[in-house]
Design a protein around this motif. Structure first.
Motif, short mmCIF file in Angstrom:
data_model
loop_
_atom_site.label_atom_id
_atom_site.label_comp_id
_atom_site.label_asym_id
_atom_site.label_seq_id
_atom_site.Cartn_x
_atom_site.Cartn_y
_atom_site.Cartn_z
N UNK A 10 0.83 -1.20 0.00
CA UNK A 10 0.00 0.00 0.00
C UNK A 10 0.87 1.26 0.00
N UNK A 11 0.51 2.26 -0.82
CA UNK A 11 1.24 3.52 -0.94
C UNK A 11 0.26 4.68 -1.03
N UNK A 12 0.68 5.87 -0.60
CA UNK A 12 -0.20 7.04 -0.75
C UNK A 12 -0.53 7.32 -2.21
N UNK A 13 0.44 7.05 -3.09
CA UNK A 13 0.23 7.23 -4.52
C UNK A 13 1.23 6.37 -5.29
N UNK A 14 0.87 6.03 -6.51
CA UNK A 14 1.74 5.23 -7.38
C UNK A 14 2.26 6.16 -8.46
N UNK A 15 3.58 6.28 -8.54
CA UNK A 15 4.19 7.28 -9.42
C UNK A 15 4.91 6.72 -10.64
N UNK A 16 5.08 5.41 -10.70
CA UNK A 16 5.82 4.82 -11.82
C UNK A 16 4.87 4.17 -12.82
N UNK A 17 5.17 4.33 -14.09
CA UNK A 17 4.39 3.71 -15.15
C UNK A 17 5.08 2.39 -15.54
N UNK A 18 4.32 1.31 -15.50
CA UNK A 18 4.88 0.00 -15.82
C UNK A 18 5.39 -0.03 -17.26
N UNK A 19 6.57 -0.59 -17.45
CA UNK A 19 7.14 -0.74 -18.79
C UNK A 19 6.51 -1.92 -19.53
N UNK A 20 5.80 -2.76 -18.81
CA UNK A 20 5.21 -3.95 -19.43
C UNK A 20 4.05 -3.58 -20.34
N UNK A 22 2.73 -0.07 -20.36
CA UNK A 22 2.74 1.39 -20.53
C UNK A 22 1.42 2.07 -20.15
N UNK A 23 0.68 1.46 -19.23
CA UNK A 23 -0.55 2.12 -18.75
C UNK A 23 -0.83 1.85 -17.28
N UNK A 24 -0.24 0.83 -16.70
CA UNK A 24 -0.47 0.49 -15.29
C UNK A 24 0.49 1.28 -14.41
N UNK A 25 -0.07 1.94 -13.40
CA UNK A 25 0.76 2.66 -12.44
C UNK A 25 1.21 1.68 -11.35
N UNK A 26 2.51 1.73 -11.02
CA UNK A 26 3.09 0.85 -10.01
C UNK A 26 3.93 1.69 -9.06
N UNK A 27 4.40 1.08 -7.96
CA UNK A 27 5.21 1.81 -6.98
C UNK A 27 6.61 2.08 -7.55
N UNK A 28 7.31 3.00 -6.92
CA UNK A 28 8.65 3.37 -7.38
C UNK A 28 9.62 2.19 -7.39
N UNK A 29 9.55 1.36 -6.33
CA UNK A 29 10.48 0.23 -6.24
C UNK A 29 10.25 -0.75 -7.39
N UNK A 30 8.99 -1.09 -7.64
CA UNK A 30 8.68 -2.00 -8.75
C UNK A 30 9.06 -1.36 -10.09
N UNK A 31 8.88 -0.05 -10.21
CA UNK A 31 9.27 0.65 -11.42
C UNK A 31 10.77 0.59 -11.65
N UNK A 32 11.52 0.74 -10.57
CA UNK A 32 12.98 0.67 -10.67
C UNK A 32 13.42 -0.73 -11.07
N UNK A 33 12.80 -1.73 -10.48
CA UNK A 33 13.14 -3.12 -10.81
C UNK A 33 12.84 -3.41 -12.28
#
Length: 71
Positions: A10-20, A22-33
């Motif tokens: 759970x996060x206050x907001x999801x800031x990363x866009x999934x590269x898989x 290109x439309x799903x918002x994910x957390x920063x850590x998952x985005x970095x991975x």
């Protein structure tokens, strides 16, 4: 609170866009991975890939330990 669809945390907001998709918002850590995994192995060393992943955790002890053992 928002739930990251990849890690289910759970996060206050999801800031990363999934590269898989290109439309799903994910957390920063998952985005970095996802970003790290998208870099071809020939372009970045294993040590550099590990350093990026360790820094992405934000764990100061892990970052200090990595730097102490790899410099």
């Amino acid at each position: 609170m928002k739930i990251c669809p990849k890690c289910r945390r759970s996060f206050p907001r999801l800031l990363a866009l999934s590269r898989i998709d290109n439309k799903t918002m994910i957390c920063d850590k998952c985005g970095t991975i996802e970003a790290i995994k998208s870099i071809p192995l020939s372009k970045i060393s294993h040590q550099e890939r590990t350093r990026i992943a360790v820094e992405a955790t934000g764990n100061k002890w892990a970052i200090e330990n990595f730097n102490a053992t790899h410099n």
